[in-house]
Design a protein around this motif. Structure first.
Motif, PDB file in Angstrom:
ATOM      1  N   SER A 171       0.856  -1.186   0.000  1.00 18.48           N
ATOM      2  CA  SER A 171       0.000   0.000   0.000  1.00 18.48           C
ATOM      3  C   SER A 171       0.890   1.232   0.000  1.00 18.48           C
ATOM      4  CB  SER A 171      -0.938  -0.002   1.220  1.00 18.48           C
ATOM      5  OG  SER A 171      -0.193   0.016   2.412  1.00 18.48           O
ATOM      6  N   TRP A 172       0.365   2.319  -0.532  1.00 16.83           N
ATOM      7  CA  TRP A 172       1.146   3.551  -0.617  1.00 16.83           C
ATOM      8  C   TRP A 172       0.237   4.734  -0.310  1.00 16.83           C
ATOM      9  CZ3 TRP A 172       0.066   0.082  -4.380  1.00 16.83           C
ATOM     10  CH2 TRP A 172      -0.734   0.485  -5.443  1.00 16.83           C
ATOM     11  N   SER A 173       0.890   5.826   0.088  1.00 17.28           N
ATOM     12  CA  SER A 173       0.131   7.026   0.445  1.00 17.28           C
ATOM     13  C   SER A 173       0.952   8.274   0.162  1.00 17.28           C
ATOM     14  CB  SER A 173      -0.273   6.982   1.926  1.00 17.28           C
ATOM     15  OG  SER A 173       0.872   6.835   2.742  1.00 17.28           O
ATOM     16  N   ASN A 174       0.251   9.395   0.121  1.00 15.16           N
ATOM     17  CA  ASN A 174       0.864  10.716  -0.077  1.00 15.16           C
ATOM     18  C   ASN A 174       1.600  10.845  -1.409  1.00 15.16           C
ATOM     19  OD1 ASN A 174      -0.033  11.498   2.537  1.00 15.16           O
ATOM     20  ND2 ASN A 174       1.720  10.433   3.407  1.00 15.16           N
ATOM     21  N   ALA A 175       0.965  10.389  -2.473  1.00 17.10           N
ATOM     22  CA  ALA A 175       1.566  10.543  -3.805  1.00 17.10           C
ATOM     23  C   ALA A 175       1.758  12.023  -4.118  1.00 17.10           C
ATOM     24  CB  ALA A 175       0.666   9.901  -4.859  1.00 17.10           C
ATOM     25  N   PRO A 176       2.792  12.355  -4.863  1.00  9.85           N
ATOM     26  CA  PRO A 176       3.039  13.750  -5.221  1.00  9.85           C
ATOM     27  C   PRO A 176       1.872  14.356  -6.016  1.00  9.85           C
ATOM     28  CG  PRO A 176       4.945  12.387  -5.754  1.00  9.85           C
ATOM     29  CD  PRO A 176       3.830  11.451  -5.382  1.00  9.85           C
ATOM     30  N   ALA A 177       1.698  15.650  -5.875  1.00  6.90           N
ATOM     31  CA  ALA A 177       0.673  16.374  -6.640  1.00  6.90           C
ATOM     32  C   ALA A 177       0.921  16.159  -8.130  1.00  6.90           C
ATOM     33  CB  ALA A 177       0.721  17.859  -6.301  1.00  6.90           C
ATOM     34  N   GLY A 178      -0.145  15.990  -8.878  1.00  3.39           N
ATOM     35  CA  GLY A 178      -0.039  15.810 -10.323  1.00  3.39           C
ATOM     36  C   GLY A 178       0.124  14.365 -10.759  1.00  3.39           C
TER      37      GLY A 178
END
Length: 183
Positions: A60-67
């Motif tokens: 699982s992943w979180s806080n992907a960069p904007a855009g």
């Protein structure tokens, strides 16, 4: 009221930068730099080093960069192949609104476009280090990209994917699992 004043003060101070949350990749099946269970090792009757179940771990992943418009996931063993490296998975065209893969899902080849790994398959291929080769480190790297989903064709190798992502990568998150067949 005190919190509001502090936020206002920080906003008004010149040069004040509020740090964005860090893009992270994690697993409920193992901690970063921890040992991978044999369940996650490769399974290939013709290779005596592949005696696991070839079940992909949950990610699982979180806080992907904007855009972010899509993700790419690569799994490599940099010392595998007698130091030349082994690519265990190349997955891309992962939708930007996705935040996880359940245990075993990457093995099924669903939810992404499969690239070609070192063994020649297009889905997860678990660790198979030779007996006597010591501890291997399996690097899971999730890359956030500005490419729309289905922009990239199926079957890209690790190096071909890296070339296609140049100029389109917005950031990456990593997770390392360790595995050995030594007793």
């Amino acid at each position: 009221m005190m919190m509001f004043k502090r936020a206002l003060l920080l906003a008004l101070l010149p040069g004040t930068v509020l740090a964005a949350p860090v893009f992270t990749l994690q697993s409920s099946d193992f901690n970063d730099s921890a040992m991978l269970d044999k369940t996650f090792a490769g399974n290939n009757k013709s290779n005596p080093s592949c005696t696991g179940d070839n079940v992909s771990p949950a990610l699982s992943w979180s806080n992907a960069p904007a855009g972010t418009r899509s993700f790419a996931l690569m799994l490599t063993d940099p010392v595998g192949g007698k130091g030349l490296g082994v690519t265990h998975m190349v997955a891309y065209n992962i939708a930007a609104d996705r935040t996880q893969f359940a245990q075993g899902e990457l093995t099924k080849g669903e939810g992404y476009t499969g690239g070609k790994n070192s063994p020649g398959t297009t889905s997860y291929y678990g660790p198979c280090p030779p007996v006597g080769s010591g501890m291997h480190h399996y690097n899971f790297v999730m890359v956030a990209t500005d490419l729309p989903v289905n922009q990239l064709p199926a079957g890209l190798t690790h190096d071909e994917l890296i070339a296609k992502l140049k100029g389109h990568s917005l950031g990456a998150a990593t997770l390392v699992g360790r595995f050995t067949n030594d007793k």
